[in-house]
Design a protein around this motif. Sequence first.
Motif, mmCIF file in Angstrom:
data_model
loop_
_atom_site.group_PDB
_atom_site.id
_atom_site.type_symbol
_atom_site.label_atom_id
_atom_site.label_comp_id
_atom_site.label_asym_id
_atom_site.label_seq_id
_atom_site.Cartn_x
_atom_site.Cartn_y
_atom_site.Cartn_z
ATOM 1 N N MET A 183 0.870 -1.188 0.000
ATOM 2 C CA MET A 183 0.000 0.000 0.000
ATOM 3 C C MET A 183 0.898 1.226 0.000
ATOM 4 S SD MET A 183 -3.297 0.868 2.401
ATOM 5 C CE MET A 183 -2.498 1.571 3.825
ATOM 6 N N THR A 184 1.112 1.805 -1.174
ATOM 7 C CA THR A 184 2.022 2.935 -1.326
ATOM 8 C C THR A 184 1.262 4.244 -1.497
ATOM 9 O OG1 THR A 184 2.139 2.601 -3.719
ATOM 10 C CG2 THR A 184 3.804 1.490 -2.362
ATOM 11 N N ILE A 185 1.936 5.331 -1.193
ATOM 12 C CA ILE A 185 1.345 6.666 -1.345
ATOM 13 C C ILE A 185 1.304 7.020 -2.821
ATOM 14 C CG2 ILE A 185 1.587 9.111 -0.790
ATOM 15 C CD1 ILE A 185 3.043 8.213 1.789
ATOM 16 N N ALA A 186 0.103 7.274 -3.337
ATOM 17 C CA ALA A 186 -0.072 7.531 -4.765
ATOM 18 C C ALA A 186 -0.475 8.962 -5.073
ATOM 19 C CB ALA A 186 -1.109 6.576 -5.343
ATOM 20 N N ALA A 187 -1.099 9.661 -4.108
ATOM 21 C CA ALA A 187 -1.561 11.029 -4.373
ATOM 22 C C ALA A 187 -1.742 11.781 -3.066
ATOM 23 C CB ALA A 187 -2.873 11.025 -5.158
ATOM 24 N N LEU A 188 -1.512 13.067 -3.128
ATOM 25 C CA LEU A 188 -1.800 13.986 -2.029
ATOM 26 C C LEU A 188 -2.708 15.073 -2.578
ATOM 27 C CD1 LEU A 188 1.743 14.576 -0.410
ATOM 28 C CD2 LEU A 188 0.035 12.852 0.205
ATOM 29 N N THR A 189 -3.858 15.269 -1.940
ATOM 30 C CA THR A 189 -4.798 16.317 -2.336
ATOM 31 C C THR A 189 -5.010 17.259 -1.158
ATOM 32 O OG1 THR A 189 -5.951 14.779 -3.806
ATOM 33 C CG2 THR A 189 -7.091 16.824 -3.240
ATOM 34 N N THR A 190 -4.844 18.551 -1.394
ATOM 35 C CA THR A 190 -5.086 19.549 -0.351
ATOM 36 C C THR A 190 -6.382 20.296 -0.647
ATOM 37 O OG1 THR A 190 -3.689 21.129 -1.559
ATOM 38 C CG2 THR A 190 -2.665 19.889 0.267
ATOM 39 N N TYR A 191 -7.019 20.746 0.441
ATOM 40 C CA TYR A 191 -8.243 21.538 0.339
ATOM 41 C C TYR A 191 -8.101 22.754 1.236
ATOM 42 C CZ TYR A 191 -10.243 17.273 -1.638
ATOM 43 O OH TYR A 191 -10.494 16.170 -2.408
ATOM 44 N N ARG A 192 -8.399 23.920 0.685
ATOM 45 C CA ARG A 192 -8.494 25.158 1.445
ATOM 46 C C ARG A 192 -9.902 25.718 1.290
ATOM 47 N NH1 ARG A 192 -6.151 29.229 -0.465
ATOM 48 N NH2 ARG A 192 -5.206 28.474 -2.421
ATOM 49 N N SER A 193 -10.274 26.589 2.217
ATOM 50 C CA SER A 193 -11.623 27.159 2.203
ATOM 51 C C SER A 193 -11.528 28.668 2.339
ATOM 52 C CB SER A 193 -12.453 26.579 3.357
ATOM 53 O OG SER A 193 -13.644 27.316 3.543
ATOM 54 N N GLU A 194 -12.210 29.380 1.467
ATOM 55 C CA GLU A 194 -12.257 30.836 1.576
ATOM 56 C C GLU A 194 -12.936 31.273 2.865
ATOM 57 O OE1 GLU A 194 -14.144 32.247 -1.953
ATOM 58 O OE2 GLU A 194 -12.401 31.843 -3.240
ATOM 59 N N GLU A 195 -13.853 30.464 3.360
ATOM 60 C CA GLU A 195 -14.552 30.783 4.600
ATOM 61 C C GLU A 195 -13.656 30.578 5.818
ATOM 62 O OE1 GLU A 195 -18.798 29.788 6.854
ATOM 63 O OE2 GLU A 195 -18.127 28.561 5.163
ATOM 64 N N HIS A 196 -12.721 29.636 5.725
ATOM 65 C CA HIS A 196 -11.802 29.312 6.821
ATOM 66 C C HIS A 196 -10.375 29.356 6.278
ATOM 67 C CE1 HIS A 196 -15.282 28.018 9.158
ATOM 68 N NE2 HIS A 196 -15.678 27.371 8.079
ATOM 69 N N PRO A 197 -9.858 30.566 6.008
ATOM 70 C CA PRO A 197 -8.622 30.695 5.235
ATOM 71 C C PRO A 197 -7.363 30.193 5.940
ATOM 72 C CG PRO A 197 -9.353 32.834 6.051
ATOM 73 C CD PRO A 197 -10.464 31.871 6.324
ATOM 74 N N ASN A 198 -7.414 29.961 7.238
ATOM 75 C CA ASN A 198 -6.237 29.438 7.925
ATOM 76 C C ASN A 198 -6.185 27.914 7.963
ATOM 77 O OD1 ASN A 198 -4.615 31.681 8.798
ATOM 78 N ND2 ASN A 198 -6.292 32.248 10.161
ATOM 79 N N MET A 199 -7.261 27.258 7.539
ATOM 80 C CA MET A 199 -7.336 25.801 7.613
ATOM 81 C C MET A 199 -6.813 25.148 6.335
ATOM 82 S SD MET A 199 -8.583 25.226 10.609
ATOM 83 C CE MET A 199 -8.454 23.474 10.272
ATOM 84 N N LEU A 200 -6.108 24.023 6.500
ATOM 85 C CA LEU A 200 -5.703 23.203 5.366
ATOM 86 C C LEU A 200 -6.008 21.750 5.687
ATOM 87 C CD1 LEU A 200 -4.154 23.345 2.549
ATOM 88 C CD2 LEU A 200 -2.262 22.310 3.830
ATOM 89 N N TRP A 201 -6.694 21.084 4.765
ATOM 90 C CA TRP A 201 -6.960 19.657 4.893
ATOM 91 C C TRP A 201 -6.146 18.918 3.844
ATOM 92 C CZ3 TRP A 201 -10.655 23.428 5.478
ATOM 93 C CH2 TRP A 201 -11.287 23.471 6.725
ATOM 94 N N LEU A 202 -5.654 17.743 4.207
ATOM 95 C CA LEU A 202 -4.803 16.940 3.327
ATOM 96 C C LEU A 202 -5.346 15.522 3.255
ATOM 97 C CD1 LEU A 202 -2.194 16.361 1.713
ATOM 98 C CD2 LEU A 202 -1.041 15.993 3.902
ATOM 99 N N GLU A 203 -5.628 15.057 2.054
ATOM 100 C CA GLU A 203 -6.037 13.678 1.824
ATOM 101 C C GLU A 203 -4.894 12.903 1.188
ATOM 102 O OE1 GLU A 203 -10.857 13.087 1.203
ATOM 103 O OE2 GLU A 203 -9.549 13.228 -0.540
ATOM 104 N N VAL A 204 -4.568 11.775 1.793
ATOM 105 C CA VAL A 204 -3.617 10.834 1.216
ATOM 106 C C VAL A 204 -4.409 9.749 0.507
ATOM 107 C CG1 VAL A 204 -1.918 9.052 1.737
ATOM 108 C CG2 VAL A 204 -1.809 11.232 2.915
#
Length: 400
Positions: free
Chosen positions: A1-22
């Motif tokens: 089970m290897t790392i194949a992708a990293l996706t980040t999400y930011r929100s204009e409503e919550h500009p200091n937050m960053l979410w990361l999906e592996v």
Amino acid sequence: MTIAALTTYRSEEHPNMLWLEVETGDGVTGLGETFYAAEAVEAYVHANLAPIVMGLSAIDIEAVHHRTRPYIGFVAASVELRARSALDIALWDALGKFTGQPVSVLLGGRIREQIPVYNTCAGTQYVRGPKVGKTENFGIQSKGKAGEYEDLHGFLNDPVSLAGSLLDMGIDSMKIWPFDFAAEATQGQFISQTELTRAVAPFEAIRKAYGDRMQLSAELHGMWNLPESRVICQALDEIGMRWIEDPVLLTNPYGIAQLKGSVRSRLAMGETRGGAEDFKIFLDTGALSLLILDIGWCGGLTEARRCAALAGAYLTPVAAHDCNGPVVLSASVHFCQATTNAYVQEIVRAFYYGWYADIVTALPPVEDGTITTPEGPGLGMELLPDFKNREGTISRVSRA
């Protein structure tokens, strides 16, 4: 089970937050999160972190943690460590989903199911802007939407009612920070008797109304020099504090030791410092009564375990910071369930009952002043599909 992708999400409503999906090559996903300067962390994730981790085993979390130790920015809550933290949390979540186990079980098993909470009395708009740590970013509102809590306005204007509403929910511990305005006025160099009297008034009012039913903690945000911090802490000693947090800027461990020599209250620090090596110099002073770490800043769950073990060797308890987002809160509760010397969990009820449910599919249940983990494997939550597809959500992906 290897790392194949990293996706980040930011929100204009919550500009200091960053979410990361592996995402792994097997299609398993894991969710992480961090807070502050989200665009800078996003850039580091895709330009620097992704080339290192693509193709690595997603199961060998310790190996990934070692490989992602930055050449610079390896102390304090740097951009590098915030990105590393989000990745680490996501990998533990993915491992939980892969094995069908909650993260707390993977961390060694649960010592406790329920963790007592204390409420950090922010409001729904607290630290939404870039000037984190400034009073102009407090987002003070006298009234929010139905069901929301404007607790910062409450402790400044009606602290007795605020404390009463928390007690009605079964929450018997709260933290407030009425000294920040005085600190900004003098750059933390002097507090007048008038300002001191004004700042301690909310604590005195709550203590008079409820006695020892409500445990009180003071947050000083590291804004004061040593002499003025001593004046403030000694005034708070007379009221009775559960702890005083970040009484001076966290750059001088010997200053913390000097302060503790003249203050009776427990001293707590320091979510902004970073990982275990960073904390050791403060633990060496013997002045800390509580080590506060942020799983979204210190290096993730892998580093948080090291921090807790180190603090345990100094017979010092730890607590997980939560004034950011729902994913770190869930990770923190899993961590506390599996950590002997983690006995309390911070929540911000204004966030918890305000906007957290707009982001994720489930939250750690809070009931009668305690919190536990959501049901299900991993962290027990996902980003809402609706959140990912909102007009104000910005996503970016790196693939192997």
